[in-house]
Motif scaffolding. Sequence first.
Motif, short mmCIF file in Angstrom:
data_model
loop_
_atom_site.label_atom_id
_atom_site.label_comp_id
_atom_site.label_asym_id
_atom_site.label_seq_id
_atom_site.Cartn_x
_atom_site.Cartn_y
_atom_site.Cartn_z
N ARG A 319 0.65 -1.77 0.16
CA ARG A 319 0.37 -0.28 -0.19
C ARG A 319 0.64 1.18 0.29
O ARG A 319 0.72 2.35 -0.66
CB ARG A 319 -0.56 0.09 1.17
N GLU A 320 1.82 1.38 0.65
CA GLU A 320 3.01 2.39 1.17
C GLU A 320 3.47 2.91 -0.73
O GLU A 320 3.73 3.54 -0.58
CB GLU A 320 3.84 2.59 1.79
N VAL A 413 -4.48 -7.89 -1.98
CA VAL A 413 -4.52 -6.06 -2.10
C VAL A 413 -4.16 -5.62 -3.77
O VAL A 413 -4.47 -6.37 -3.90
CB VAL A 413 -3.59 -5.01 -1.36
N TYR A 414 -5.42 -4.82 -3.46
CA TYR A 414 -6.70 -5.24 -5.38
C TYR A 414 -5.85 -3.73 -5.85
O TYR A 414 -6.06 -2.30 -4.49
CB TYR A 414 -7.38 -5.11 -5.57
N LEU A 415 -5.24 -3.09 -6.56
CA LEU A 415 -4.54 -1.69 -7.18
C LEU A 415 -4.43 -1.77 -8.60
O LEU A 415 -4.76 -2.57 -9.14
CB LEU A 415 -3.21 -1.82 -7.01
N SER A 423 -7.51 4.25 -4.25
CA SER A 423 -6.82 4.28 -3.02
C SER A 423 -6.59 2.02 -2.69
O SER A 423 -7.52 1.96 -4.29
CB SER A 423 -8.29 3.96 -2.13
N ALA A 424 -5.64 1.86 -2.23
CA ALA A 424 -5.26 1.12 -2.41
C ALA A 424 -6.58 0.01 -1.77
O ALA A 424 -6.66 0.55 -0.89
CB ALA A 424 -3.80 0.75 -2.07
N TYR A 575 -5.02 8.45 2.22
CA TYR A 575 -3.81 7.66 2.01
C TYR A 575 -4.21 5.82 3.14
O TYR A 575 -3.66 5.60 3.53
CB TYR A 575 -2.51 8.20 3.18
N GLY A 576 -5.28 6.06 2.49
CA GLY A 576 -6.17 4.19 3.21
C GLY A 576 -7.16 4.79 2.52
O GLY A 576 -8.00 5.88 2.74
#
Length: 717
Positions: A319-320, A413-415, A423-424, A575-576
Amino acid sequence: MRTKLVLLFFFAIIGLSNAQDAKEAREFFWGAKDEFKKANSIPDKWKNESAVIIHKREHYNYHKFGKSVTYISGIRKRIMLLDQAAVTEFSQFSYKNKFYTNRAYGGKKGTNYIGVKIIKPNGKEIEIDTEKEAKEVDGEKKLAIPNLEIGDIIDYYFYSVEPFKSVFDYTFEAVETPLGDVYPTMDLKITLDTENDFFINFNTYNDAPNLKEIPTKSSGERSYELTEKDIPKNEFPRWFYPLAEMPCYKFQVIFARSGKFEKLADGFLSEKERDIKKTVSKEDIFDYYNKKFVPFGDIDDIKDFLKGKTFASEDDKIREVYYFTRHQFYTRYIEAFVVNEAKMFYPFEYYGYDPIFFNTEVQFVNYFMQFLRKNDISYDVIVATPRYDGSIDDLLIQFNVKKLIRVNTKNPVYLEYFSPFSSADQFNYNIENSKAYVLEVSKGKRITDASTVQLPSSTYKENCVKTKTVMTLDDFTGFKVKKESSYLGHLKEGEQSDKLNFYDYVYEDYKKYGTKPLLDYVKNKKKNEQYTNEMNALINKMKDSQKEEFEKSLESELDFLVDDYTFKLNNTGRYGKKSAFEIEEDFAIKNNLIKKAGDKYLIELGKMLTSQIEIDQKEKDRKNNIYSIYPRSYENEIILNIPAGYSVSGLEKFNKKVENETGGFTSTAEVKGNQLIVKTYKHYKNYFEPNSNWNKMIDFLDAAYQFTQEKVLLKKN
């Protein structure tokens, strides 16, 4: 003198060409082959409709000559007008006469041609001189149709000629539309003409008739048509996806001059240009994206970012990295685009040679494939189509495909490709809860297979907005109001896009990642001072405009005027997935919501819930299924500060509860100390409801609307 003569000759040629095109347009629709020039009657079953389309013709023509390509499109409708609403609708046309086409590399000026004639009930025809009667207004042509009456037939066409040059490949815009219209259609014909080097994807759905090939004189030319009669009118109610249920057709034409360019073409091509491609198989998906998706990119920036950092889990690390790359290859350049558009100076030279800016999904996917491969992290690539476009089993148009990376950590985790607010763990709501293809990657390098998967859903609790509104009476003529709002999930995305300007998030990213603002690169002191002043002036102007827009938006929500509006951003929520977008609004309501009755005051408190959906009788008789954008919820707390010496009554009407499997609306009201506290909760549970559940939805929608009509009585003790 010679130059002048050449120019005169050139413009004469253009004039002759335009005149010829105009003549061809008229002949095409109204010429000797027009089978409907005497069609002046409609069936009895449709005589109570607003209008009836006697004949509708759509035409598409793709032609090449050397490097030149010409795209012609046209539509004709012959319509009987049966009420005043229809007469009003067709009493004026707006269109652009000339337009610049930027197709491929050699765009030219395109031209639109329009023809209009009126047929009176006695059979008299009146053709409008469109060249003479159309007036230029704000860059558009406006054509008024005089003396139009109930019972008239209006017969009109639009014909567009768009030339350009292309020596490579070119993908034309897709056409995806229901077969029917808002009025019943007696006769429909769709024609499509192409020749060698043009590939066609075309199919029909939901019981629409098939496209048929028509014999041509030349082996290099191809002609097709689709016909249908007696088509009922289409209803387009709220929460409905026409392409998912209605008879419809979809097509796209792709131009490719040779086998080399066929491989580069941005679409799913048939093996032979003579063959119409009707379906896209799993193998087609694999072959196309196996060539597109390859790990690629320099990940040194990510390595530098990760130095010295530790994370609670692999998920957090992913995520970061996602948020960092969003800044490094996306938001970091947005300030430069703003500066360039404002024409302050040319900014891109300050970023060094060949700066990397991600502007496509493919760039994003390939770069993340590279990062994940280099770090031995398992992942897949997912391709899906929006639910409003039908199932991926009916995929035909490559442009409709959305691409995702699924990182196979303990909790996947979907991107998806960046936006300033992406958002991630959260992706386009149009592909949630849908069947998709998983492109399986072997050893982090190549796509080796494709299989299907059902994508995750989001819940009404995840997609939520919470508001707290505190109201204080202002001299018994209005209110001072403080409203705090918090948004999560997909409801957050829309609000961020509407309410954040570039300076709200770009400068936030600069601070978070320690990167330099654009103006820090300008070393010349005098220029830096000049550009800084210009930037500050631009931002102040944008803030003033923003305040005005927000005030109008709030007034639209509440359905009455507000005053003394101020806005405060508390958290961008960028950021999230679980980080909320939070704002505060302060405003005044004057001479509204409060009415004096003797020594009592009637307060229309329910209106502070903002506008709710009112379902009229026509909507209640719905025949279609219900397609919701996504599950969602709205939680409101309205606090009225009760003036000293007063009490409130009438609270029983604010206590409502309607809940079922489709959603619900609940509200409560109670007095605590000197405050009246009203709470509401409205939610939609599902993406889809069958028509049989429509009445259940109406139950809670009506309850929410009725709440907005309720009032409380303020009286002296």
